[in-house]
Write an enzyme that holds these catalytic residues in place. Structure first.
Site, PDB file in Angstrom:
ATOM      1  N   PHE A  17      14.094  55.139  52.590  1.00 43.33           N
ATOM      2  CA  PHE A  17      13.797  54.456  53.970  1.00 43.33           C
ATOM      3  C   PHE A  17      12.470  53.664  53.835  1.00 43.33           C
ATOM      4  CE2 PHE A  17      11.647  54.554  58.298  1.00 43.33           C
ATOM      5  CZ  PHE A  17      12.715  53.918  59.174  1.00 43.33           C
ATOM      6  N   ASP A  62       6.216  53.848  47.912  1.00 43.56           N
ATOM      7  CA  ASP A  62       5.945  53.984  49.222  1.00 43.56           C
ATOM      8  C   ASP A  62       5.642  55.588  49.623  1.00 43.56           C
ATOM      9  OD1 ASP A  62       6.520  54.464  52.139  1.00 43.56           O
ATOM     10  OD2 ASP A  62       8.498  53.249  52.085  1.00 43.56           O
ATOM     11  N   LYS A 104       1.487  56.569  58.788  1.00 46.74           N
ATOM     12  CA  LYS A 104       1.434  57.809  59.399  1.00 46.74           C
ATOM     13  C   LYS A 104       0.272  58.655  59.316  1.00 46.74           C
ATOM     14  CE  LYS A 104       6.505  58.231  58.728  1.00 46.74           C
ATOM     15  NZ  LYS A 104       6.997  58.349  60.229  1.00 46.74           N
TER      16      LYS A 104
END
Length: 383
Positions: free
Chosen positions: A122, A207, A236
């Site tokens: 993702f 990532d 995040k």
């Protein structure tokens, strides 16, 4: 009737207040937050140092655009790249934006178009990041996506070798696939990627949007592997709840991102940078990271002691952990919420545990007690 698009399957709980790991809804009910805004609220809710950082910066400067020099961005970048193979940073607003920047940089620098990514990955919901994502549920319904992503099985060395040719600009991966099931990279597969990237002149993008900034017990998750990335992406936990993303890259990439090649209006604004500096100052301390490791060990041992290992298995690193169950876990998550524990899925059969990095041992005990009560078949589900 709502005035919002219905693109979120929202829960009925309306949270209005938070402090540390505890959040409170509009009816006064308290919950242990083991979602943390999906690995975002890394220092817990309303951390005093972050509140003070926002307050002080809000009284000075909010936004001036990236047309002007930013000593604060320079300072944050220096903290993020210290003792790493990276030399430069680009700031944006989210993980998807950071990944878009990485995709653009890799293609521009190599003058090649193909990027290899992995099933169950993702990388975001913008068009390029969605094209890179290896989950059909994210991609379906939007027509033809970018064709220059080759999505192959994770941890499959033969498929990786078969996907390599002269058109490949980069390999893009997560060390732990958070959304895809808390799937960890195999050490042999990581070494294979490193060898291929070195021998073929292929860039490696890691990532770290969910895994970075202490979530797995080190500054960045790649530090626990033998991967040697050229680019990593962050978001995040970097802002502890304030929106900010970043891309870090090695020195040889600098000429490929000159003036006009990429940009963002709000990226690296003074408010976001002030908060992120404070987060990094706290999280990157060795003692703090060791505490994350210690809490992880404690949480894993507690889960393994209470849950039958023939029915449940736990995996992940640091405070990004997944409990795989034999059946679909949505009812368990709903029961846990009723009992005062907020959880999130990582696929239909995996419960993801993402408490704040500041979670206490007492709160871990409370959470595991609720988990065991809702997961064990011989116990009555809490209502």
């Amino acid at each position: 009737m709502t005035t919002l698009f219905q693109n979120y399957a929202r829960r009925s709980v309306h949270l209005v207040k938070g402090r540390g790991t505890v959040v409170t809804d509009d009816k006064g009910k308290e919950y242990l937050d083991f979602i943390s805004g999906i690995a975002v609220v890394s220092l817990g809710h309303a951390h005093p140092a972050l509140v003070e950082a926002v307050k002080q910066q809000s009284e000075k400067l909010w936004h001036v655009s990236n047309l002007f020099e930013s000593p604060e961005q320079e300072l944050l970048a220096a903290k993020l790249i210290k003792d790493t193979p990276f030399s430069h940073a680009f700031f944006c607003n989210s993980g998807a934006e950071a990944n878009e920047a990485a995709i653009k940089l890799a293609r521009k620098h190599t003058q090649k178009n193909v990027i290899i990514t992995f099933e169950q990955s993702f990388h975001g919901r913008t068009f390029g990041a969605m094209s890179a994502t290896g989950q059909a549920k994210v991609r379906e319904g939007f027509g033809p996506l970018l064709e220059t992503f080759r999505i192959i099985p994770y941890n499959d060395e033969q498929q990786l070798e078969a996907a390599i040719d002269g058109d490949v600009a980069a390999i893009m991966l997560e060390v732990i696939q958070g959304e895809g099931g808390v799937n960890q990279i195999d050490p042999d597969f990581a070494q294979k990627i490193t060898d291929i990237c070195k021998s073929k002149g292929i860039l490696l993008i890691v990532d770290e949007v969910q895994t970075g900034i202490g979530r797995t017990g080190t500054r960045y998750a790649y530090e626990q592997t033998n991967l040697e990335p050229d680019i990593i992406t962050l978001a995040k936990g970097l802002g502890g709840g304030f929106p900010i993303g970043a891309m870090l890259g090695s020195s040889e990439l600098l000429p490929s991102f000159g003036p006009g090649t990429h940009g963002t209006t709000f990226g690296g604004n003074p408010l976001a940078v002030a908060v992120a500096q404070t987060v990094v100052d706290i999280v990157f301390k060795k003692k703090f990271l060791q505490e994350v490791e210690d809490k992880s060990t404690y949480l894993i041992e507690k889960v393994q002691a209470l849950l039958p290992q023939d029915q449940f298995s736990i995996r992940g690193a640091g405070l990004l952990l997944g409990i795989e169950c034999e059946e679909e876990i949505l009812p368990f998550i709903q029961q846990a919420e009723q009992a005062g524990l907020l959880l999130v899925q990582a696929g239909p059969n995996v419960i993801r545990l993402l408490p704040p990095l500041t979670v206490t041992y007492e709160e871990i005990d409370q959470a595991v007690d609720i988990l065991s009560a809702v997961l064990l078949p011989e116990k009555t589900a809490i209502t």
